[in-house]
Each structure stands twice: as structure tokens, then as C-alpha cells.
Design an enzyme around this catalytic site. Structure first.
Site: not given
Ligand code: 5GP
Length: 179
Positions: A40-41, A96, A100, A150
Site C-alpha cells: 500500500k506504501g 516505490e 531498503d 520512517v
Molecule cells: P526492501 O525489500 O527494500 O528491504 O523493503 C522494501 C519495503 O520494506 C518497503 O516497500 C516498505 O514496505 C518496507 N520498509 C523499509 N523501510 C521502511 C521504513 O523505514 N518504514 C516503513 N514504514 N517501511 C519500510
């Protein structure tokens, strides 16, 4: 009540989104773009971006989740809800909220590429490069942020705070019970 400190103001976010939209309008002049949002982000960012696009724009959404109940990423992602339309032959922009570790996109990008888009670009509102485990080809990041959790502008903490119009950092209150 969690205390939330503002990291990026609504005004700064919207100024930056306008710049990102201006670039898309220039880069895709004379073409159509197809935005893909990951639920949903990315919804808030996608809508604010789409409102500022002057090139013909369509959009679609998908939802993904990581496998397993643990907090550690287990290297696998599941498509919970797939796109409703084909992306074959389209100029796709994957929008996106935050990158992260890069694990989600390292899984998703090859799948989207295999579906034959004319082009595929990745943009993100927020980027935490310090946390990267997998390289992902980001064309443009709205803001590079430090390694902090965040919320706001679509991002949640236990499903809360997505509706905040700014990006903030949740300060976990020590010694307090949740709720
Ligand atoms: P990745 O696969 O790049 O580690 O993760 C991406 C997803 O992790 C993002 O779409 C989000 O849903 C979640 N995420 C990563 N860091 C944060 C953060 O600081 N805050 C929030 N609310 N979600 C995060």
C-alpha cells in the site's frame, strides 16, 4: 501515543515530486507512461506524481509480501495481488515508496522485465542505501535518508500513520506500554 518527529516536510516532498514529474514529462515526451504502484506504501507518492504528469498516463497496482512470519527477510517474496493489465510493449515506471534492503525489487524487477515492457524504469520517493543487500537499478530517488524507520506519506508503523502528510521518525517511548 507515539512521538513522531518530522524528517521531511510536506512542502519539501511535494516540491521534490514536482521535480520528479518534470523529469518524466521531459524524458517521455511524445510517449505514454504506465505507472505501477506497489500497495500500500507507494499509493500517496504515485497519486501526487500522477497528478503532475502531462504525458498520457495509465496506472496499475500490485501487492507483494515476504514469505514467512519471522522478522528476518527470508529471501523470498510472494505476489499477493498481481497487475490487472499486461505491461507488454508499454513504457513502465515502477513507483516505490522506499528502497531498503533491495530484496523486494531484486525479486520483482526480473519478473516484470520477463513480461516484455518496451522499457522499465524504477523510481522511489525514499532511499536508504546504507541498508542495501541487493543492488537495484534506481533511476531516481526523491530523498536519500539515513538508516531510521520512517512513517507517513503511505508508510506505516503497524498499519498506522500512512495518512501523515509528511515523512517522520517514530520515537519509541521507553518504559511505556504500547496502546
Ligand atoms: P526492501 O525489500 O527494500 O528491504 O523493503 C522494501 C519495503 O520494506 C518497503 O516497500 C516498505 O514496505 C518496507 N520498509 C523499509 N523501510 C521502511 C521504513 O523505514 N518504514 C516503513 N514504514 N517501511 C519500510
Amino acid at each position: 501515543m507515539d512521538k513522531i518527529s518530522v524528517l521531511i516536510s510536506q512542502e519539501a516532498i511535494e516540491t521534490r515530486i514536482q521535480e520528479m514529474a518534470d523529469r518524466i514529462n521531459r524524458d517521455y515526451a511524445g510517449q505514454k507512461v504506465h505507472l505501477i504502484g506497489i500497495l500500500k506504501g507507494s499509493v500517496f507518492f504515485l497519486c501526487e506524481l500522477a497528478k503532475r504528469l502531462t504525458v498520457p498516463t495509465t496506472m496499475d497496482f500490485m501487492s507483494v509480501s515476504s514469505y514467512g512470519a519471522g522478522t528476518e527477510f527470508q529471501g523470498r517474496v510472494k505476489i499477493v495481488m498481481d497487475l490487472s493489465e499486461s505491461i507488454e510493449g508499454k513504457h513502465v515506471i515502477l513507483v516505490e515508496d522506499i528502497i531498503d534492503s533491495g530484496n523486494t525489487l531484486a525479486y520483482l524487477l526480473p519478473i516484470l522485465k520477463s513480461r516484455g515492457p518496451e522499457s522499465l524504469r524504477l523510481i522511489t520517493l525514499l532511499d536508504k542505501p546504507e541498508r542495501r543487500e541487493k543492488e537495484v537499478p534506481v533511476e531516481e530517488s526523491g530523498f536519500v535518508i539515513p538508516n531510521a524507520y520512517v512513517v507517513g506519506y503511505g508508510l506505516d508503523y503497524g498499519q498506522k500513520y500512512r495518512n501523515l502528510p509528511y515523512i517522520g521518525i517514530v520515537e519509541v517511548q521507553k518504559g511505556e506500554n504500547n496502546g
